[in-house]
Design a protein around this motif. Structure first.
Motif, mmCIF file in Angstrom:
data_model
loop_
_atom_site.group_PDB
_atom_site.id
_atom_site.type_symbol
_atom_site.label_atom_id
_atom_site.label_comp_id
_atom_site.label_asym_id
_atom_site.label_seq_id
_atom_site.Cartn_x
_atom_site.Cartn_y
_atom_site.Cartn_z
ATOM 1 N N ASP A 194 28.412 36.501 30.735
ATOM 2 C CA ASP A 194 27.529 37.515 30.451
ATOM 3 C C ASP A 194 26.094 37.173 30.312
ATOM 4 O OD1 ASP A 194 29.525 39.649 29.641
ATOM 5 O OD2 ASP A 194 30.114 38.050 28.529
ATOM 6 N N GLY A 195 25.675 35.816 31.074
ATOM 7 C CA GLY A 195 24.344 35.401 31.040
ATOM 8 C C GLY A 195 24.288 33.829 31.012
ATOM 9 N N PHE A 196 22.940 33.447 31.286
ATOM 10 C CA PHE A 196 22.608 31.984 31.221
ATOM 11 C C PHE A 196 21.567 31.684 30.238
ATOM 12 C CE2 PHE A 196 25.336 30.398 34.503
ATOM 13 C CZ PHE A 196 25.433 31.498 35.727
ATOM 14 N N ARG A 197 21.471 30.529 29.779
ATOM 15 C CA ARG A 197 20.463 29.972 28.956
ATOM 16 C C ARG A 197 20.044 28.853 30.096
ATOM 17 N NH1 ARG A 197 19.668 24.016 27.809
ATOM 18 N NH2 ARG A 197 18.047 23.981 26.247
ATOM 19 N N MET A 198 18.713 28.707 30.482
ATOM 20 C CA MET A 198 18.514 27.940 31.649
ATOM 21 C C MET A 198 17.697 26.771 31.049
ATOM 22 S SD MET A 198 17.471 30.821 34.471
ATOM 23 C CE MET A 198 18.581 32.348 34.609
ATOM 24 N N ASP A 199 18.213 25.395 31.183
ATOM 25 C CA ASP A 199 17.768 24.189 30.892
ATOM 26 C C ASP A 199 16.248 24.121 31.499
ATOM 27 O OD1 ASP A 199 18.439 21.795 29.170
ATOM 28 O OD2 ASP A 199 18.144 20.892 30.981
ATOM 29 N N VAL A 200 15.401 23.952 30.893
ATOM 30 C CA VAL A 200 14.040 23.501 31.175
ATOM 31 C C VAL A 200 13.613 24.006 32.381
ATOM 32 C CG1 VAL A 200 13.627 21.254 29.749
ATOM 33 C CG2 VAL A 200 14.769 21.127 32.073
ATOM 34 N N ILE A 201 14.000 25.272 32.587
ATOM 35 C CA ILE A 201 13.707 25.925 33.766
ATOM 36 C C ILE A 201 12.287 26.010 34.267
ATOM 37 C CG2 ILE A 201 13.371 28.301 32.827
ATOM 38 C CD1 ILE A 201 15.588 27.205 36.123
ATOM 39 N N ASN A 202 11.244 25.716 33.201
ATOM 40 C CA ASN A 202 9.796 25.919 33.711
ATOM 41 C C ASN A 202 9.288 24.431 34.348
ATOM 42 O OD1 ASN A 202 9.721 24.771 31.175
ATOM 43 N ND2 ASN A 202 7.827 25.256 30.839
ATOM 44 N N MET A 203 10.407 23.650 34.769
ATOM 45 C CA MET A 203 9.947 22.334 35.153
ATOM 46 C C MET A 203 10.477 22.427 36.775
ATOM 47 S SD MET A 203 10.855 19.474 32.226
ATOM 48 C CE MET A 203 10.563 19.572 30.726
ATOM 49 N N ILE A 204 10.845 23.362 37.109
ATOM 50 C CA ILE A 204 11.397 23.155 38.434
ATOM 51 C C ILE A 204 10.309 23.366 39.578
ATOM 52 C CG2 ILE A 204 13.742 24.274 38.085
ATOM 53 C CD1 ILE A 204 12.822 26.979 38.906
ATOM 54 N N SER A 205 9.222 23.784 39.338
ATOM 55 C CA SER A 205 8.040 23.802 40.225
ATOM 56 C C SER A 205 7.084 22.648 39.637
ATOM 57 C CB SER A 205 7.413 25.432 40.254
ATOM 58 O OG SER A 205 6.119 25.150 40.925
ATOM 59 N N LYS A 206 6.974 21.651 40.685
ATOM 60 C CA LYS A 206 6.061 20.755 40.163
ATOM 61 C C LYS A 206 4.767 20.935 41.145
ATOM 62 C CE LYS A 206 9.698 18.487 38.695
ATOM 63 N NZ LYS A 206 11.121 18.942 38.548
ATOM 64 N N VAL A 207 3.407 20.486 40.527
ATOM 65 C CA VAL A 207 2.207 20.374 41.050
ATOM 66 C C VAL A 207 2.182 19.585 42.483
ATOM 67 C CG1 VAL A 207 -0.209 19.887 41.268
ATOM 68 C CG2 VAL A 207 1.024 21.217 39.249
ATOM 69 N N PRO A 208 2.055 20.026 43.819
ATOM 70 C CA PRO A 208 2.055 19.220 44.814
ATOM 71 C C PRO A 208 1.175 18.052 44.766
ATOM 72 C CG PRO A 208 1.988 21.582 45.624
ATOM 73 C CD PRO A 208 1.638 21.431 44.083
ATOM 74 N N GLY A 209 1.619 17.042 45.337
ATOM 75 C CA GLY A 209 0.847 15.790 45.274
ATOM 76 C C GLY A 209 1.252 14.801 43.982
ATOM 77 N N LEU A 210 1.866 15.510 43.122
ATOM 78 C CA LEU A 210 2.476 14.746 41.828
ATOM 79 C C LEU A 210 1.383 13.910 41.351
ATOM 80 C CD1 LEU A 210 5.953 13.884 43.332
ATOM 81 C CD2 LEU A 210 5.258 16.140 42.233
#
Ligand code: TEU
Ligand code: CA
Length: 556
Positions: A194-210
């Motif tokens: 019935d759903g997902f809790r998403m672990d550190v999901i706001n880390m999946i997009s990194k700033v290019p060039g790191l």
């Protein structure tokens, strides 16, 4: 299709390895959860969130997944899972799984292939970079200490891991990665979860060039978070996940988002439903940091009530009518709320736990009850390093005390006792029998020694208990629309003893008053009219609030 049932639900978080053992190995499991369905129904919760139960080497207790379409043997078989899901649904309980897709285990077949060479089908599933001047590509430190980069000779390159080296970050810029993640999500959704809790999901997009992160004077590494949280393509990825997967099911989603602000959350939890239903934000659980920035969360300071009121109010006002809050004090990463947000001793613990429950559950949003919170569980009172098992605790001690020598061992042990995740991971205290009824063999991790005083059996039939009070809070939320949908207004922002606020909805006003102190205080709320809806003390003086006293008045 996504209906809004998540706005009416109360979620109970289960840390499976610590909830109930049903096959005599000292480890909680799916069979044990099934056995405890009557307890969960008595409490009155609607949804269960299980921490990861997939195959994992357990470097980070399941947050290092080696096969997304499997069940960790310690917890049972896929058949056990199917039986649990069926039993939950038969009992009108929903199941939310923990989706960990910012990273996998280094034992996942994708990483095992990716590390072999630069030209295999999985070569770009992770974030590989060439050395710079023979060193790591930038100055980032990892959450569990050390560098965020590990060198692999087979490739002559470093790979990024924001957590342990055994947790390599997936490369979400790679469309094939995203499609494989969506396939794994569909595997579980097709089973009927019935759903997902998403672990550190706001880390999946990194700033290019790191780019290099800010580095505190004397710190061994830089801070990656400005470039690894809330990154430039995050909304795009969440909208793609929503279009391709989430919007096809009647489910609930919550994204764990360290560092997110209310402004960002209005987009992440937008009411058009194009991203997620809600997020876990970290502002109120990060208020008391260490004065030395190099020590981050590790501290033994009380939380200022004025700061706590301001923080929760920012989120209540920031999302009202524009998004949706999650509401939590506890989870498997946080110390026990009674010990963290109050200074209550054993005598005042019950009232303090009931007061904290009132403060949280009368707010706007979806409340989360972490296993044992409904019993008023406390921190353990750890005194030595050998009592800890969590990679985060052990690494922090070794890094800050032994390697960098930033703090003495005794001071760090005080910080660990106050803030460690281990406090939340002691086995569930069911009764006063051997091992508190959690298991009939030695548990995987030591129980909180106060289980003879704090256990479910001594509370479920006691009308004065924390459990019974949480039952009332949960029942009230189901009954009273003003609790679910009402607006919010903080009273007396500067009051550093009482947290009082109003809720308004279609002519109903709720006045919620919480004395956060161990003293009796006098307050005169002239808004007090209408009847007493809930209280953790018998009726007393209208303008006198006893230690940790909570009252909720309703006026229709
Ligand atoms: O936690 C993410 C996270 O930010 C935590 O590391 C948190 O900052 C820290 O624990 C605060 O003490 C998630 C999971 O909830 C956690 O259990 C995992 O260890 C982590 O991600 C890596 O998957
Ligand atoms: Ca077991």
């Amino acid at each position: 299709m996504n209906s809004n049932w998540f706005k009416d639900a109360v979620v109970y978080q289960i840390y499976p390895r610590s909830f109930q053992d049903s096959n005599h190995d000292g480890i909680g499991d799916l069979g044990g959860i099934k056995q405890r369905i009557p307890y969960l129904k008595k409490l009155g919760v609607d949804v269960l969130w299980l921490n990861p139960i997939y195959r994992s080497p357990d470097v980070d207790n399941g947050y290092d997944i080696s096969d997304y379409e499997s069940i960790q043997a310690d917890f049972g078989t896929m058949e056990d899972f199917d039986q649990l899901l069926e039993a939950l649904h038969k009992n009108q309980l929903k199941l939310m799984m923990d989706l960990v897709v910012n990273h996998t285990s280094d034992q996942h077949k994708w990483f095992q292939a990716s590390k072999q060479s630069r030209d295999n089908p999985y070569a770009d599933y992770y974030i590989w970079r060439d050395p710079v001047d023979g060193h790591a590509p930038n100055n980032w430190g990892a959450s569990f200490n050390g560098s965020a980069w590990t060198y692999v000779p087979e490739r002559g390159q470093y790979y990024l891991h924001l957590f342990a080296p055994e947790q390599p970050d997936l490369n979400w810029e790679n469309e094939a990665v995203r499609q494989d993640v969506y396939a794994a999500m569909r595997f579980w959704l097709e089973k009927g979860i019935d759903g997902f809790r998403m672990d550190v999901i706001n880390m999946i997009s990194k700033v290019p060039g790191l780019p290099d992160g800010p580095q505190a004077a004397g710190a061994a590494y830089g801070d990656s978070s400005p470039y690894t949280t809330n990154g430039p393509r995050l909304n795009e990825f969440l909208q793609e996940m929503n279009r391709e997967v989430l919007s096809h099911y009647d489910i609930m989603t919550v994204g764990e988002m360290p560092g997110a602000t209310p402004e960002m959350a209005r987009q992440y939890s937008n009411l058009a439903g194009t991203e997620l239903n809600m997020i876990f934000q970290f502002e109120h659980v990060s208020l008391a940091g260490n004065p030395d920035p190099r020590l981050g969360k590790w501290n033994d300071q009380p939380v200022s009530l004025v700061d706590l009121k301001a923080s929760l109010s920012r989120w209540q006002e920031g999302l009202d009518g524009q998004g949706w809050n999650s509401l939590y004090w506890n989870n498997h990463d946080q110390p026990r709320a009674v010990s963290r947000f109050t200074t209550a001793g054993p005598q005042e613990r019950v009232k303090a736990a009931q007061m904290l429950g009132t403060t949280l559950h009368l707010l706007q949003g979806t409340p989360y009850v972490y296993e044992g919170e409904e019993l008023g569980m406390t921190n353990v009172g750890y005194t030595s390093l050998d009592q800890y098992e969590d990679i985060e605790s052990l690494n922090a001690y070794h890094e800050y005390v032994e390697k960098e020598q930033l703090v003495s061992g005794s001071t760090m042990l005080r910080y660990l006792a106050h803030m460690s995740r281990d406090n939340a991971r002691t086995p569930m205290p069911w009764d006063t029998s051997l091992n508190a009824g959690f298991s009939d063999v030695e548990p995987w991790f030591a129980l909180n020694p106060n289980y003879p005083e704090i256990n479910a059996a001594s509370q479920t039939d006691d009308p004065e208990s924390v459990f019974s009070y949480y039952q009332k809070l949960i029942a009230l939320r189901h009954q009273e629309p003003a609790i679910r949908y009402g607006s919010y207004q903080l009273l007396d922002p500067k009051d550093d003893q009482v947290f009082a606020y109003l809720r308004e909805y279609q002519g109903t006003t709720l006045l919620v008053i919480n004395n956060f102190t161990a003293t009796t205080v006098h307050r005169d709320y002239d808004q007090v009219k209408g009847e007493l809806l809930l209280a953790n003390y018998p009726a007393g003086q209208l303008t006198e609030f006893r230690p940790y006293e909570s009252r909720v008045y309703v006026h229709k």
